[in-house]
Design an enzyme around this catalytic site. Structure first.
Site, mmCIF file in Angstrom:
data_model
loop_
_atom_site.group_PDB
_atom_site.id
_atom_site.type_symbol
_atom_site.label_atom_id
_atom_site.label_comp_id
_atom_site.label_asym_id
_atom_site.label_seq_id
_atom_site.Cartn_x
_atom_site.Cartn_y
_atom_site.Cartn_z
ATOM 1 N N ARG A 1 -38.794 58.532 -10.256
ATOM 2 C CA ARG A 1 -37.447 57.996 -10.182
ATOM 3 C C ARG A 1 -37.309 57.038 -9.007
ATOM 4 O O ARG A 1 -36.396 57.121 -8.199
ATOM 5 C CB ARG A 1 -36.437 59.141 -10.075
ATOM 6 C CG ARG A 1 -35.089 58.740 -10.654
ATOM 7 C CD ARG A 1 -34.159 59.868 -10.935
ATOM 8 N NE ARG A 1 -32.988 59.299 -11.589
ATOM 9 C CZ ARG A 1 -32.066 59.994 -12.221
ATOM 10 N NH1 ARG A 1 -32.160 61.290 -12.301
ATOM 11 N NH2 ARG A 1 -31.042 59.397 -12.784
ATOM 12 N N CYS A 2 -38.252 56.129 -8.955
ATOM 13 C CA CYS A 2 -38.378 55.274 -7.775
ATOM 14 C C CYS A 2 -39.190 54.076 -8.168
ATOM 15 O O CYS A 2 -40.184 54.195 -8.862
ATOM 16 C CB CYS A 2 -39.093 56.078 -6.689
ATOM 17 S SG CYS A 2 -39.782 55.101 -5.361
ATOM 18 N N GLU B 1 -32.334 54.748 -10.323
ATOM 19 C CA GLU B 1 -33.059 55.431 -9.255
ATOM 20 C C GLU B 1 -32.394 55.341 -7.895
ATOM 21 O O GLU B 1 -32.831 55.999 -6.952
ATOM 22 C CB GLU B 1 -34.472 54.847 -9.199
ATOM 23 C CG GLU B 1 -35.174 55.110 -10.524
ATOM 24 C CD GLU B 1 -36.438 54.305 -10.722
ATOM 25 O OE1 GLU B 1 -36.548 53.247 -10.094
ATOM 26 O OE2 GLU B 1 -37.290 54.749 -11.483
#
Lengths: 147, 288, 159, 788
Positions: free
Chosen positions: D372-373, D742
């Protein structure tokens, strides 16, 4: 994980050493241990059964002994594979017999236990407790055998 | 994850269950199964036979009788939580039930199972120690009563025989001006305790502590009864110093195992902090 | 390994099955009865993706043996509403965006349904406590709480 | 901003209810474990209990005696086909199954194929493997010492455990500023190894048709097209060529980056299907998931800021050790081994910066998924936002004020960062002002002062992050050489309904809804009439998939561009139908009308029908378009998060009392979905900040290998998130959107950590490592003499 233990007993060092240097007698004193066939001079097949409440693990493996007569020291190295994919366990236990005069003897026991797999992961510190307890029982049995 | 193979038995009576325990190879009693089934799925346990006592009639008592609160083998945590009697007279039990696992697990998990499992991280043992409960173990020769103080003797080890079933817990009805509380520290909801402290006490007319029971969770290889801490309270006016002394005595009674939940020192201090909080809460409930 | 003949009613439909002792209820539901709305998310009874109603009570079906369900009424997400309808709770999840990937959703719905059955007007704290055995990795729970509140309000209006 | 389209059309800005919800809500989702094929077999995997060691023997005989167990595949079996190793997305190599050495606990050792999942599990327990254990290397710093054993002995000539060195910025110029600066602050910090822990684990169903040599793989993948190409590259030599491979990514129960890489289990299942000629299903259980794949982070950072005495930041310097486990199996763009870590200068204007990263092999599973980045942005932001707070405390300024004084001013955009980025747009002060207002910043500071006087511990944490999303522009971004564009194909049917297919793959982000809204915005077709499909490589156009918040910046843009191509063609048809020239038409979403005569109009639906029935002479029939969008730049969303915590002086527990998140992701497609993304991201931020970590003991045992110890927050720990937004459109994105999936995961951990440090700052505390466990806080309280 390293565990240090030891005891002093009213017995001649030679008697203590005679017991500790006899692999089969030592195996008898280790709770849950079972000695199998001799594989070579220093190595035996063996098994170990540990039960803690509903949790039970059986290890199959080998035990080897390295004696140092001059130092009166014995290194027991047990390696096992847990049944049903339960990981491995390895214990190296070095015991040394030190005479304090003719009738008193000190035994030092240094152990290193490496447990892998689910028991080490899920044990919530259980291995430490169980290893210590087994070692204490071993010392207890040893003391009794020498008494 | 898949459990190993075993045979399953669902006896319809206690006698039948005891007969199975006596005759089957490597049997294991199951009630709610909320501790046992995860262990089976992880293959940490692999009994040859499971004896499910869940269909035995008559093991679901939850009532006060003859000066005892009787909790039968099949009473679930949820039933305990929903009991008006428990909420009124045994708030410490409600405290305890509410912090065990999660509501869905509590719908099946039983109080007796929580005790019989012998896990020092379970919550009811400390509470039962504080309450001075008696355990009824039924075996081939009938029922015997075991004092909770004698029940736990090693990691996952209890006095319950392999041919016995923990059929009932009996908790002495509290004296007047009694109060109890269970305070648990957990890493998140549903977790095993980092530490937990159960305190049940009663007050004398002069406001001093007439009796005190203190049990501790996950602070040693067995659930711990902190007798020195109880002594430190009993007969005393429960002021700050007394509470601090009792809490410290509770901490001194622990032998925690260091792990991801914290160091020995942290856990000992939590025994102290939580015990002090539990005492204060128990006092408030006792009307002190 | 023994086989047991059991009878379970799932979403109102009676089923007879011969099951091994160790068969987990969730596998009976998913693999044998092909009701794949009930999911599996963990091994240790933590995530609640497998939550079903057993005689009206929400339980984690990965921690119940199929044989233990003999004689029980099981409710799964497929049985919550008719073919094209949705219950107020299901509606609430859509209205309040209480789901993203949808994997935890059936379990959440079963827990939420049981909660509203026993407590038609729960507080936020009660909702959060009730679903604390159901993990959601997507929503951050805020909208799940709102979905339950939506259903409570909607059901209340109808009274 | 009010939506441009009506509620019926439901274009951008409408909180349209999700089209995917009814099937999920009625138990009719199609997740991987829901698929069954006739004759299907089950794969279960034997895994190593040890972290490092030699395999002496694998004895399958007892497993093969179990009824239902058909085969046991080992590395030796795969070696015969040259399939025992595979390339990683970072051009390193990774074992599928080992032939002689295991490199981490839970590594795949053998595959058991059986007729049921129960038989397969029994088979796994019955396979006996003898290991010769070796002392594992767990600590990445020790792995770099001269006497450390070399782990990758499979690599010829490898003499150490160093993987690569990467750096950005002008080292000398940065060092010069540090030498002369008034103030230098420094923090060392670890962003520990964590896990995506999507509630659905990974799995696949491989179906090889031996007659046609055709392979269909249903699998949990966020990047089906790239996976198809990788499979063809890996297994082309055994006859799997790309036209005969179909990858289908069904409904995914959460991905978060964990479902980008190719894990050995997928390959073993495919190999088993090829060998046995039957469909083979593999579904990971939770412990396998938490122990063997999907790891992220594990960056050890040493950060310094040089500043003037008044707190004006002049330079940043960061040295990093990255623990990659035994293989560099990150899912990152090829030219960016440390991901987009060089966004570390964040929201602040400064003269110089220098960042370096050294990657290291250890006896852990391959790590580094972009959880999530957008590739190491989380680590960069945590590092910068923590050390900025240290500077604020050092110079005695309020952390919010110090940030404001160092913000890149909004007039400075497009802004050139000292580490090479061109930020597209931003108004950091606006987000800060809004967040402060929402939370009541000044009142909270007053409350804190009162509480502090009473000995209570309360902290306020601020984080003003800048992200970098949308990988990416093809000049810089590729994976294994494949440029990181993305795609959309839109077809409008004669009755004015449409199907739109994309190269990305939703895992809960709601693409079926938001992409339909984009098409609706551009074409004026009701979003309800636009069917969105993703995930089937036989039907969708080629794309790189959904991760790193790239769907809106890339595929979303492609959808808008394809829709515009269709609109252009529709305009010609409309002109034909209205008998005017194109220049005389006005366009309102859904309707072409004649300039000055608005009642003379045709709808987009009319145009669609005419495209098949009455097209202008010479015009190709049909109304469809495909667009492969190669973004000109990345997008730079930002936001300010403010968090209030209370600390229990007895237990060290931290409670997040309030959390306000103000995000700016440019123009918003669906406000409801954006808010949902923020809620979820924040929860995945509180996780690593307070609870989640995958630690290892010295023997290499994974100590958080189940949900018993990997502490995913429940509804009880999670606060009631408060969200707000500002809108600063991206100047280069066709819709002005930036992407949002994100931001919250990135921004939340430092906000929480800063709040905890803020609560303790008056005691001289400048840093607390995450996860901020109660025992960790208590140790500080005790050391400072304030524990209860």
């Amino acid at each position: 994980m390293k565990i240090q233990d030891g005891f002093t007993i009213d017995a001649p060092a030679a008697d203590v050493w005679a017991l500790l240097s006899d692999p089969e007698r030592v195996a008898d004193l280790l709770p849950g241990a079972k000695m199998g066939d001799r594989i070579d001079d220093n190595t035996y097949s063996g098994g170990m059964f540990v039960k803690v409440g509903p949790l039970a693990v059986a290890y199959d493996g080998t035990v080897s002994f390295q004696l140092d007569e001059s130092e009166r020291s014995v290194q027991v190295r047990a390696r096992g594979r847990g049944k049903r994919g339960m990981g491995t366990a390895e214990m190296t236990m070095t015991s040394q017999v030190i005479a304090h005069g003719d009738t008193r003897t000190e035994v030092t026991i240094d152990s290193d236990v490496v447990v892998t797999g689910i028991l080490a992961q899920m044990g919530r510190g259980m291995i430490q407790v169980v290893s210590k307890k087994m070692l204490q029982e071993f010392v207890g049995n040893l003391t009794k055998a020498l008494a | 994850m898949i459990p190993p193979q075993f045979d399953y038995h669902a006896p319809g009576s206690l006698d039948e269950a005891l007969g199975l325990l006596g005759s089957l190879d490597d049997p294991k009693v199951m009630s709610g199964g909320q501790s046992l089934l995860p262990m089976l799925k992880l293959r940490l346990a692999s009994p040859a036979n499971i004896v499910d006592i869940g269909r035995i009639p008559g093991l679901d008592t939850l009532a006060e009788e003859d000066g005892f609160l009787r909790i039968g083998a099949l009473v679930t945590e949820t039933q305990l939580e929903q009991s008006a009697l428990v909420a009124l007279a045994y708030p410490i039990l409600l405290d305890t039930a509410k912090v065990i696992a999660d509501p869905l697990v509590r719908n099946r998990a039983t109080i007796c199972g929580n005790i019989a499992h012998g896990d020092p991280a379970n919550d009811h043992p400390a509470t039962m120690l504080a309450l001075g409960a008696q355990l009824v173990a039924t075996g081939p020769d009938g029922a015997r009563t075991i004092d909770i103080d004698d029940f736990f003797f090693g990691l996952f080890m209890t006095l319950l025989g392999e041919d016995e079933i923990l059929t009932e817990i009996r908790i002495p009805a509290p004296a007047p001006a009694s109060g109890g509380a269970y305070v648990k520290l957990e890493r998140k909801v549903g977790d095993y305790a980092v530490a937990g402290s159960a305190v049940q006490l009663s007050l004398a007319r002069d406001g001093t502590v007439a009796s005190a029971g203190i049990g501790l969770t996950n602070l040693g290889i067995t659930p711990i009864r902190a007798t020195a801490a109880e002594d430190a309270l009993t007969g005393q006016a429960p002021g700050d110093d007394t509470i601090a002394a009792a809490a410290q005595a509770a901490a001194d009674a622990t032998e925690p195992i260091p792990d991801r939940r914290g160091s020995i020192e942290y856990k000992q201090n939590m025994a102290r902090v939580l015990t002090a909080r539990a005492i204060r809460k128990a006092l408030a409930r006792a009307g002190g | 390994m023994a086989t047991h003949n059991i009878n379970v009613t799932v979403n109102g439909e009676a089923h007879a099955a011969a099951v091994d002792s160790r068969l987990l209820l969730v596998h009976l539901i998913r693999d044998d009865l092909a009701l794949t709305g009930t999911h599996i998310g963990c091994d240790t009874t933590h995530c609640g993706a497998c939550t079903v109603l057993m005689d009206g009570v929400p339980v984690k079906s990965c921690t119940v043996l199929a044989v233990q369900a003999d004689g029980a009424e099981i409710g799964t997400v497929e049985g919550l509403a008719g073919a094209d309808g949705m219950t107020p709770l299901q509606e609430g999840f859509q209205e309040e965006h209480g789901l993203q990937c949808g994997f935890c959703t059936p379990g959440m719905l079963m827990t939420g349904t049981a909660l509203l059955e026993s407590n038609p007007n729960p507080s936020e704290a009660e909702i959060r406590e009730a679903i604390s055995g159901n993990l959601c990795r997507c929503t951050g729970y805020v909208n799940i709480v709102k979905a339950v509140e939506y259903a409570a309000a909607k059901t209340g209006e109808g009274d | 901003m009010a939506p441009r389209t009506s509620a019926k059309i439901c274009g951008m800005g409408h909180s349209m209810k999700r089209k995917e919800d009814p099937r999920f809500l009625q138990g009719k989702g199609n997740y991987i474990d829901d698929f069954t094929l006739p004759g299907m077999l089950w794969l279960d995997i034997v895994r190593s209990p040890i972290a490092y060691g030699k395999i002496k023997n694998i004895d399958s005989s007892k497993a093969l005696e179990i009824p239902g167990v058909l085969a046991v595949l080992t590395g030796k079996d795969l070696e015969a086909y040259g399939l025992h190793w595979m390339p990683t997305l970072m051009s390193d190599t990774q074992m599928v199954l080992p032939t002689d050495t295991v490199m981490y606990q839970a590594q795949e050792v053998a595959g058991v194929i059986a007729t049921s999942r129960y038989a397969a599990a029994d088979g796994v327990a019955a396979v006996e493997v003898d290991y010769e254990p070796l002392k594992p290397v767990i600590d990445p710093f020790k792995a770099l010492e001269d006497d450390a054993p070399v782990l990758r002995t499979d690599k010829e000539g490898k003499t150490d455990n160093h993987i690569w060195h990467w750096e950005a910025g002008d080292k000398e110029a940065t060092d010069r500023i540090f030498e002369e600066a008034d103030v230098v602050v420094r923090e060392k910090m670890h962003v520990p190894r964590i896990h995506v822990a999507s509630i659905e684990t990974c799995g696949c169903l491989a179906d090889f048709n031996p007659v046609e040599g055709h392979l269909t793989v249903y699998m949990t993948t966020q990047a089906p097209h790239a996976i198809r190409t990788v499979l063809a590259l890996v297994a082309g030599h055994v006859g799997l060529s790309e036209e005969k491979i179909r990858v289908v990514s069904p409904d995914i129960g959460g991905g978060f980056g964990g479902k980008v890489p190719v894990y050995p289990g997928y390959v073993v299942a495919i190999a088993a299907s090829v060998v046995l000629g039957k469909p083979v299903k593999w579904i990971e259980d939770r412990m396998e998931n938490l122990q063997a794949d999907s790891f992220a982070r594990d960056y050890h950072m040493d950060a310094e800021i040089a500043a003037n005495a008044d707190g004006k930041i002049r330079a940043l310097r960061i040295k990093t050790i990255a623990d990659h486990g035994y293989s560099d199996a990150q899912a990152a763009p090829s030219k960016w081994p440390a991901g987009l870590f060089s966004i570390c200068t964040g929201s602040y204007d400064m003269e110089q910066a220098y960042a370096e990263v050294d990657a290291v092999y250890t006896n852990k599973p391959p790590g580094g998924v972009a959880y999530r980045c957008s590739f190491r942005v989380t680590e960069a932001v945590h590092c910068m936002e923590r050390v900025v707070d240290t500077l604020a405390h050092k110079v005695g300024k309020d952390p919010a004020q110090l940030r404001e004084e160092n913000f890149i001013p909004k007039e400075a955009f497009p802004y050139q960062s000292p580490l090479g980025w061109e930020y597209d747009s931003g108004d950091y002060q606006a987000a800060m002002d809004k967040a402060k207002e929402m939370i009541g910043y000044d009142e909270l500071r007053a409350e804190q002062a009162e509480k502090r006087a009473r000995g209570e511990l309360m902290g306020i944490g601020v984080c003003s992050f800048t992200e970098v999303l949308g990988a990416g522009p093809s000049k810089d971004f590729d994976i294994l050489g494949i440029k990181m564009f993305d795609s959309a194909e839109v077809r409008v049917h004669p009755t004015g309904k449409a199907i739109a297919r994309f190269g990305t793959k939703s895992q809960g982000q709601g693409h079926e809804t938001t992409y339909a809204q984009i098409i609706a915005e551009e074409l004026g077709l009701p979003a309800a009439h636009v069917q969105v499909e993703e995930g089937d490589t036989d039907t969708a156009p080629y794309g790189l998939g959904t991760y790193a918040s790239r769907s809106t910046p890339t595929a979303g843009a492609a959808g808008a561009m394809a829709a515009r191509q269709i609109r252009d063609k529709a305009a010609k048809i409309a002109a034909h139908l209205l008998e005017v020239s194109e220049e005389d038409l006005d366009w309102e979403p859904g309707t072409f009308s004649v300039k000055g005569a608005p009642d003379k109009s045709v709808s987009i639906q009319d145009c669609a029908f005419a495209a098949y029935t009455n097209m202008p002479p010479g015009m190709e029939p049909g109304l469809e378009a495909t667009n492969y969008y190669d973004p000109p730049n990345l997008t730079f969303p930002f936001g300010t998060y403010i968090c209030v915590v209370d600390i229990d002086r007895g237990t060290g527990e931290v409670t997040v009392r309030r959390f306000v998140a103000v995000d700016d992701c440019g123009n918003i497609i669906n406000p409801m979905i954006v808010q949902g993304q923020i809620h979820g991201g924040l929860t995945q931020g509180i996780g690593p900040a307070l609870y989640e970590e995958i630690p290892y003991d010295e023997d290499g045992n994974n100590l958080a290998g189940s949900f018993m110890d990997y502490l995913v927050p429940t509804a009880v720990e999670t606060p009631a998130w408060e969200t707000g937004h500002t809108v600063t459109p991206s100047p280069h994105h066709p819709l002005g959107a930036k992407g949002v999936g994100e931001s919250a995961t990135v921004g939340a951990p430092p906000a929480i950590a800063n709040a905890v440090v803020d609560a303790l700052a008056h005691l001289g505390v400048t840093h607390v490592e995450i996860p901020i466990r109660p025992d960790r806080v208590w140790e500080i309280l005790r050391e400072k003499g304030v524990a209860e």
